[in-house]
Design a protein around this motif. Structure first.
Motif, short mmCIF file in Angstrom:
data_model
loop_
_atom_site.label_atom_id
_atom_site.label_comp_id
_atom_site.label_asym_id
_atom_site.label_seq_id
_atom_site.Cartn_x
_atom_site.Cartn_y
_atom_site.Cartn_z
N GLN A 169 -11.67 4.91 17.37
CA GLN A 169 -10.43 4.16 16.95
C GLN A 169 -10.82 3.59 15.77
OE1 GLN A 169 -9.63 1.55 20.49
NE2 GLN A 169 -8.87 3.63 21.59
N GLU A 170 -12.10 2.99 15.79
CA GLU A 170 -12.41 2.09 14.30
C GLU A 170 -12.45 2.90 13.18
OE1 GLU A 170 -16.28 0.50 14.78
OE2 GLU A 170 -15.63 -1.04 16.36
N ARG A 171 -12.61 4.34 13.45
CA ARG A 171 -12.74 5.37 12.14
C ARG A 171 -11.25 5.77 11.92
NH1 ARG A 171 -17.15 8.06 14.81
NH2 ARG A 171 -15.58 9.50 15.43
N GLU A 172 -10.30 5.67 12.65
CA GLU A 172 -8.85 5.95 12.63
C GLU A 172 -8.21 4.68 11.73
OE1 GLU A 172 -7.05 8.63 13.03
OE2 GLU A 172 -8.70 9.61 13.81
N ILE A 173 -8.78 3.49 12.27
CA ILE A 173 -8.04 2.31 11.58
C ILE A 173 -8.59 2.09 10.46
CG2 ILE A 173 -8.12 -0.22 11.79
CD1 ILE A 173 -8.43 -0.05 14.76
N GLN A 174 -9.89 2.56 10.02
CA GLN A 174 -10.37 2.62 8.62
C GLN A 174 -9.53 3.66 7.78
OE1 GLN A 174 -12.61 0.21 7.83
NE2 GLN A 174 -12.50 1.08 5.72
N LYS A 175 -9.28 4.74 8.54
CA LYS A 175 -8.51 5.67 7.26
C LYS A 175 -7.26 5.20 7.08
CE LYS A 175 -10.82 9.85 9.28
NZ LYS A 175 -10.57 11.07 10.33
N GLN A 176 -6.44 4.53 8.03
CA GLN A 176 -5.24 3.94 7.92
C GLN A 176 -5.33 2.79 6.99
OE1 GLN A 176 -3.46 2.87 11.41
NE2 GLN A 176 -3.58 4.80 12.25
N ILE A 177 -6.54 2.11 6.82
CA ILE A 177 -6.58 0.94 5.97
C ILE A 177 -6.79 1.59 4.30
CG2 ILE A 177 -8.07 -0.94 5.14
CD1 ILE A 177 -8.56 -1.50 7.92
N GLU A 178 -7.57 2.51 4.62
CA GLU A 178 -7.78 3.29 3.13
C GLU A 178 -6.65 3.82 2.37
OE1 GLU A 178 -10.78 6.10 3.80
OE2 GLU A 178 -12.46 4.68 4.05
N LYS A 179 -5.68 4.48 3.36
CA LYS A 179 -4.37 4.86 2.98
C LYS A 179 -3.42 4.10 2.39
CE LYS A 179 -4.42 9.39 6.01
NZ LYS A 179 -3.53 9.81 7.04
N ALA A 180 -3.75 2.80 3.05
CA ALA A 180 -2.86 1.70 2.75
C ALA A 180 -3.27 1.13 1.53
CB ALA A 180 -2.69 0.30 3.92
N GLU A 181 -4.32 1.00 1.10
CA GLU A 181 -4.84 0.70 -0.12
C GLU A 181 -4.52 1.53 -1.28
OE1 GLU A 181 -9.10 0.13 0.57
OE2 GLU A 181 -8.99 -1.93 1.44
N GLN A 182 -4.75 2.79 -0.96
CA GLN A 182 -4.30 3.74 -2.02
C GLN A 182 -3.05 3.83 -2.26
OE1 GLN A 182 -5.44 7.56 -0.57
NE2 GLN A 182 -7.67 7.44 -0.72
N PHE A 183 -1.93 3.34 -1.35
CA PHE A 183 -0.56 3.22 -1.44
C PHE A 183 -0.41 2.20 -2.36
CE2 PHE A 183 3.65 1.61 -0.19
CZ PHE A 183 4.47 2.72 -0.60
#
Length: 398
Positions: A169-183
């Motif tokens: 779950q932490e990895r999934e959340i980290q991926k979402q955070i990275e996507k949001a930062e890229q956006f």
């Protein structure tokens, strides 16, 4: 009546004196005889029966002392397990409880001369947790029973599974955070033109084949005039009208292909939701026939033998009664395998969307390792599942 007969005052007095515990130094473990004073113990040591026992002891003294030591240790630890299993208690308290039995193994016949030496021995061998305090020696029993170790092992296994799930779950959340930062970085880089690329619009097909598009709004759409809001209002009014028309056609039995596809989509979404909620990492349940695949039990003849699950322990372990020998084994689900019956046999769905339902086996696809089943009884009675994996169904015991 003789001088020392059973009911004479002298015999009664002797029994009263011999009833309670007496001094340890006047007890003979080999003869299991307690003497009341030093003179009596001296006379006993000179007796013929004691001399015979001493000859036996002299032949192999180490074996006899080790035997008494082992018996004393086992009895002491059994008392700890029964009376003080989960408590910290003074060693003298346990010893006093132990010597209440008049026929206990006395410490003067063991390899330990004092209780302190025995307590230190328990601490060195890891059988008890030992603490020295101003009030004396305190001991805590360390439970090493097979059942307790098994429960501890299963508990650690569940904890590890929970940790793995949390890390996922932490990895999934980290991926979402990275996507949001890229956006956000792309938005900042193109901030001069104040134009942000909008996500592609989603289309909804109605029964007349008309496509209506929906697009998510962005920050650049906040300051637009009221004309667009009026347009969106007209779109939603048109949707309501077409939904009413769709309901009328459905009542009259005139539903087009697009309506069927929408219904199928809803059913697929429902199936996926049930699959997510009912898919677990444990599948063992009572009343099913399983195959034991533990190679550790091959020497005892249980490998690849079938049995019925009579009881489930902690969700992951089953008590399996073997069909041939009627022996009961406690086996983890990782060492068990589901059994597929003949066509027409009853099975239980042990995992997935319809978990816990009973079904009838209709067809088996050996190439894809799946089966077609029809649910019997319940709210899904009669529903046919075309492709259920072998691991998700198991034969029911008759």
């Amino acid at each position: 009546m003789g001088k020392n007969d059973f009911l004479t005052p002298k015999a009664i007095a002797n029994r009263i004196k011999a009833k309670g515990l007496q001094k340890l130094r006047w007890y003979c473990q080999m003869c299991q005889k307690q003497c009341r004073d030093e003179n009596g113990f001296k006379c006993h040591c000179m007796s013929e029966s004691h001399q015979r026992q001493m000859q036996i002891f002299g032949e192999n003294p180490h074996r006899i002392v080790d035997g008494y030591s082992e018996e004393f240790e086992n009895s002491f630890l059994d008392l700890m397990r029964r009376s003080h299993r989960f408590s910290r208690v003074a060693a003298t308290v346990v010893y006093n409880e132990y010597i209440h039995d008049r026929h206990h193994v006395h410490m003067n016949s063991t390899q330990w001369l004092t209780l302190t030496e025995f307590v230190k021995y328990l601490g060195r061998t890891g059988k008890c947790k030992v603490e020295e305090t101003p009030k004396g020696w305190f001991i805590t029993y360390i439970d090493r029973d097979s059942e307790t170790l098994f429960k501890e092992k299963m508990k650690n296994k569940r904890l590890r599974a929970d940790l793995v799930e949390e890390e996922k779950q932490e990895r999934e959340i980290q991926k979402q955070i990275e996507k949001a930062e890229q956006f956000l970085t792309t938005v900042k880089n193109g901030g001069e033109s104040n134009e942000v690329s909008e996500p592609p619009a989603k289309e909804l097909k109605l029964e007349d084949g008309v496509k209506i598009g929906f697009a998510l709004g962005s920050k650049s759409n906040v300051g637009k005039d009221k004309g667009e809001s009026s347009k969106s209002r007209l779109v939603f009014e048109e949707i309501e009208e077409r939904e009413k028309k769709f309901e009328k056609n459905k009542e009259n039995g005139h539903v087009g292909k697009s309506g069927k596809s929408a219904l199928e989509e809803l059913m697929k979404e429902e199936e996926k939701a049930k699959e997510r909620s009912n898919r677990k990492d444990y599948w063992v349940c009572e009343g099913v026939i399983v195959k034991v695949m533990s190679k550790a039990l091959a020497s005892k003849g249980y490998y690849k033998q079938k049995g019925v699950v009579r009881k489930v322990i902690d969700k992951y372990v089953g008590e399996v009664e073997m069909l041939e020998t009627k022996h009961v084994l406690r086996v983890d689900q990782e060492e068990l395998e589901t059994v597929i019956p003949q066509i027409g046999g009853l099975v239980r769905i042990v995992n997935g969307a319809y978990r816990g339902s009973n079904a009838r086996l209709l067809k088996v696809d050996t190439e894809k390792f799946c089966a077609m089943v029809q649910i019997e009884k319940g709210i899904y009675d009669g529903r046919v599942l075309k492709a259920v994996e072998y691991e998700d169904i198991c034969k029911l015991a008759s």
